[in-house]
Design a protein around this motif. Structure first.
Motif, PDB file in Angstrom:
ATOM      1  N   VAL A 187       0.860  -1.183   0.000  1.00  0.00           N
ATOM      2  CA  VAL A 187       0.000   0.000   0.000  1.00  0.00           C
ATOM      3  C   VAL A 187       0.896   1.232   0.000  1.00  0.00           C
ATOM      4  N   SER A 188       0.731   2.082  -1.007  1.00  0.00           N
ATOM      5  CA  SER A 188       1.552   3.289  -1.109  1.00  0.00           C
ATOM      6  C   SER A 188       0.994   4.366  -0.180  1.00  0.00           C
ATOM      7  N   LYS A 189       1.875   4.925   0.656  1.00  0.00           N
ATOM      8  CA  LYS A 189       1.485   5.987   1.576  1.00  0.00           C
ATOM      9  C   LYS A 189       1.947   7.372   1.109  1.00  0.00           C
ATOM     10  N   ALA A 190       2.494   7.466  -0.110  1.00  0.00           N
ATOM     11  CA  ALA A 190       2.896   8.764  -0.646  1.00  0.00           C
ATOM     12  C   ALA A 190       1.658   9.627  -0.879  1.00  0.00           C
ATOM     13  N   HIS A 191       1.734  10.872  -0.448  1.00  0.00           N
ATOM     14  CA  HIS A 191       0.551  11.733  -0.508  1.00  0.00           C
ATOM     15  C   HIS A 191       0.968  13.159  -0.839  1.00  0.00           C
ATOM     16  N   THR A 192       0.276  13.747  -1.778  1.00  0.00           N
ATOM     17  CA  THR A 192       0.449  15.160  -2.115  1.00  0.00           C
ATOM     18  C   THR A 192      -0.894  15.870  -1.985  1.00  0.00           C
ATOM     19  N   LYS A 193      -0.836  17.166  -1.650  1.00  0.00           N
ATOM     20  CA  LYS A 193      -2.055  17.941  -1.445  1.00  0.00           C
ATOM     21  C   LYS A 193      -2.495  18.612  -2.742  1.00  0.00           C
ATOM     22  N   THR A 194      -3.792  18.611  -2.950  1.00  0.00           N
ATOM     23  CA  THR A 194      -4.348  19.329  -4.089  1.00  0.00           C
ATOM     24  C   THR A 194      -4.577  20.799  -3.699  1.00  0.00           C
ATOM     25  N   LYS A 195      -5.080  21.590  -4.620  1.00  0.00           N
ATOM     26  CA  LYS A 195      -5.293  23.026  -4.374  1.00  0.00           C
ATOM     27  C   LYS A 195      -6.219  23.292  -3.184  1.00  0.00           C
ATOM     28  N   PRO A 196      -7.344  22.617  -3.021  1.00  0.00           N
ATOM     29  CA  PRO A 196      -8.192  22.907  -1.845  1.00  0.00           C
ATOM     30  C   PRO A 196      -7.562  22.497  -0.521  1.00  0.00           C
ATOM     31  N   GLU A 197      -6.577  21.582  -0.541  1.00  0.00           N
ATOM     32  CA  GLU A 197      -5.996  21.079   0.700  1.00  0.00           C
ATOM     33  C   GLU A 197      -4.812  21.916   1.197  1.00  0.00           C
ATOM     34  N   VAL A 198      -4.236  22.772   0.324  1.00  0.00           N
ATOM     35  CA  VAL A 198      -3.087  23.582   0.728  1.00  0.00           C
ATOM     36  C   VAL A 198      -3.578  24.758   1.571  1.00  0.00           C
ATOM     37  N   ARG A 199      -2.836  25.047   2.648  1.00  0.00           N
ATOM     38  CA  ARG A 199      -3.225  26.121   3.555  1.00  0.00           C
ATOM     39  C   ARG A 199      -3.057  27.485   2.876  1.00  0.00           C
ATOM     40  N   GLY A 200      -4.047  28.382   3.046  1.00  0.00           N
ATOM     41  CA  GLY A 200      -3.999  29.736   2.515  1.00  0.00           C
ATOM     42  C   GLY A 200      -4.487  29.804   1.080  1.00  0.00           C
ATOM     43  N   GLY A 201      -4.342  30.993   0.478  1.00  0.00           N
ATOM     44  CA  GLY A 201      -4.718  31.169  -0.913  1.00  0.00           C
ATOM     45  C   GLY A 201      -6.172  31.422  -1.152  1.00  0.00           C
ATOM     46  N   GLY A 202      -6.894  31.878  -0.120  1.00  0.00           N
ATOM     47  CA  GLY A 202      -8.318  32.128  -0.300  1.00  0.00           C
ATOM     48  C   GLY A 202      -8.609  33.442  -1.003  1.00  0.00           C
ATOM     49  N   ARG A 203      -7.685  34.412  -0.926  1.00  0.00           N
ATOM     50  CA  ARG A 203      -7.926  35.723  -1.515  1.00  0.00           C
ATOM     51  C   ARG A 203      -7.289  35.787  -2.899  1.00  0.00           C
ATOM     52  N   LYS A 204      -7.953  36.494  -3.792  1.00  0.00           N
ATOM     53  CA  LYS A 204      -7.427  36.677  -5.135  1.00  0.00           C
ATOM     54  C   LYS A 204      -6.196  37.586  -5.064  1.00  0.00           C
ATOM     55  N   PRO A 205      -5.050  37.178  -5.652  1.00  0.00           N
ATOM     56  CA  PRO A 205      -3.805  37.966  -5.462  1.00  0.00           C
ATOM     57  C   PRO A 205      -3.890  39.372  -6.041  1.00  0.00           C
ATOM     58  N   TRP A 206      -4.533  39.609  -7.141  1.00  0.00           N
ATOM     59  CA  TRP A 206      -4.715  40.937  -7.725  1.00  0.00           C
ATOM     60  C   TRP A 206      -5.968  40.938  -8.580  1.00  0.00           C
ATOM     61  N   PRO A 207      -6.410  42.109  -8.954  1.00  0.00           N
ATOM     62  CA  PRO A 207      -7.649  42.187  -9.733  1.00  0.00           C
ATOM     63  C   PRO A 207      -7.539  41.427 -11.055  1.00  0.00           C
ATOM     64  N   GLN A 208      -8.691  41.114 -11.572  1.00  0.00           N
ATOM     65  CA  GLN A 208      -8.743  40.333 -12.805  1.00  0.00           C
ATOM     66  C   GLN A 208      -8.214  41.152 -13.978  1.00  0.00           C
ATOM     67  N   LYS A 209      -8.525  42.465 -14.018  1.00  0.00           N
ATOM     68  CA  LYS A 209      -8.137  43.305 -15.154  1.00  0.00           C
ATOM     69  C   LYS A 209      -7.425  44.563 -14.665  1.00  0.00           C
ATOM     70  N   GLY A 210      -6.680  45.166 -15.562  1.00  0.00           N
ATOM     71  CA  GLY A 210      -6.105  46.479 -15.312  1.00  0.00           C
ATOM     72  C   GLY A 210      -4.678  46.484 -14.817  1.00  0.00           C
ATOM     73  N   THR A 211      -4.124  45.350 -14.393  1.00  0.00           N
ATOM     74  CA  THR A 211      -2.753  45.352 -13.876  1.00  0.00           C
ATOM     75  C   THR A 211      -1.746  44.938 -14.933  1.00  0.00           C
TER      76      THR A 211
ATOM     77  N   ARG B  83      -4.020  36.475 -15.288  1.00  0.00           N
ATOM     78  CA  ARG B  83      -5.141  36.264 -14.375  1.00  0.00           C
ATOM     79  C   ARG B  83      -4.853  35.092 -13.435  1.00  0.00           C
ATOM     80  N   HIS B  84      -5.086  35.263 -12.140  1.00  0.00           N
ATOM     81  CA  HIS B  84      -4.930  34.200 -11.158  1.00  0.00           C
ATOM     82  C   HIS B  84      -6.022  34.347 -10.111  1.00  0.00           C
ATOM     83  N   SER B  85      -6.528  33.215  -9.703  1.00  0.00           N
ATOM     84  CA  SER B  85      -7.582  33.237  -8.687  1.00  0.00           C
ATOM     85  C   SER B  85      -7.055  32.915  -7.298  1.00  0.00           C
TER      86      SER B  85
END
Length: 285
Positions: free
Chosen positions: A101-125, A129-131
């Motif tokens: 049984v393989s116990k190797a485990h990596t976290k997906t995007k919802p499992e990583v701590r932080g990152g709930g806020r959008k880093p910058w606006p969608q347009k104008g910079t 684009r990043h969410s």
């Protein structure tokens, strides 16, 4: 002189035309002139399927005073087949993987701590684009299609491969004189030194596997082998390729031999074997 030479030539010519017989290793062979058909030695078998003669083995006991008590005939389709090293290797790999049984485990995007806020606006910079900063595109973000914990490597080996793996391994053990037949697993003593001394005197190798037709083993051999790491007991329904190769000597009781032959021959000659072998295995999550 010419007349004598002519008569001698005529005798030789007549002798070569005749067919003479002579016995070589118990069989009659016809010596025919070169003009006759080629020599063909036919052998008749009682059963065209079992062209290999039955094997015979000594029946021993676990008594230190007596060793051989008789002989037993072993079925050639079980103990005298041509060993397939590739099939034995497939069985070993299968047995080593189905309990991994393989116990190797990596976290997906919802499992990583932080990152709930959008880093910058969608347009104008003027930037892309990043969410979230925990996107797989970012360093420290989640991993896409990475290994997940508790992933089993189990898969089902075809039944034909498993059956031929058993017959090949049993044939190899028998050919190498590493397969011993005993009348029963009854012993006169429950001391560990008794069974160790017995195996040493009979040169059974450093590790021994005792197989009986039932999982209710005799009391003495159970107590004697309980503290010995290199001696194990196994019922016949649990016999497998990996365990036979792991131990130097395989000791079977007479009842275990008959039960083993009965089950293997049943699967080798069952009419629905091709259907069972072609049935896919669906792993249940």
């Amino acid at each position: 002189m010419a007349g004598r030479l002519h008569s001698f030539t005529a005798v030789i010519r007549n002798f070569t035309r005749n067919v003479s017989t002579s016995k070589v290793s118990g069989s009659e062979i016809r010596h025919v002139s070169q003009a006759s058909a080629p020599l063909i030695l036919d052998e008749k078998f009682d059963n065209a399927r079992n062209v290999v003669a039955a094997r015979e083995a000594w029946v021993e006991t676990l008594d230190a005073n007596t060793s051989e008590v008789g002989m037993i005939a072993l079925h050639p389709d079980v103990f005298a087949v041509c060993p397939r090293m590739d099939i034995i290797h497939e069985n070993v790999v299968w047995q080593r993987k189905y309990k991994m049984v393989s116990k190797a485990h990596t976290k997906t995007k919802p499992e990583v701590r932080g990152g709930g806020r959008k880093p910058w606006p969608q347009k104008g910079t003027g930037r892309a684009r990043h969410s979230s900063i925990r996107s797989p595109l970012w360093v420290g973000g989640g991993v896409t299609h990475g290994p997940r914990a508790f992933t089993t490597q189990f898969y089902m080996l075809p039944i034909v491969t498993r059956i031929h793996g058993l017959t090949s391994t049993l044939s190899v053990k028998f050919a190498q004189d590493d397969l011993k037949i005993v009348e029963s697993l009854q012993m006169a003593s429950d001391e560990p030194g008794y069974i160790e001394k017995l195996c040493e005197n009979r040169q059974w190798g450093p590790s021994v596997l005792f197989v009986d037709d039932t999982d209710l083993m005799p009391r003495n051999i159970t107590i004697a082998t309980d503290t010995i790491q290199h001696m194990n007991l196994m019922p016949v329904y649990g016999l497998n390729v990996y365990s036979m190769l792991k131990h130097s000597t395989l000791v079977l009781t007479v009842d275990a031999v008959r039960r083993l032959e009965e089950r293997i021959l049943y699967h080798l000659n069952r009419p629905d074997l091709h259907k069972e072998n072609a049935t896919p295995f669906n792993k249940q999550n």
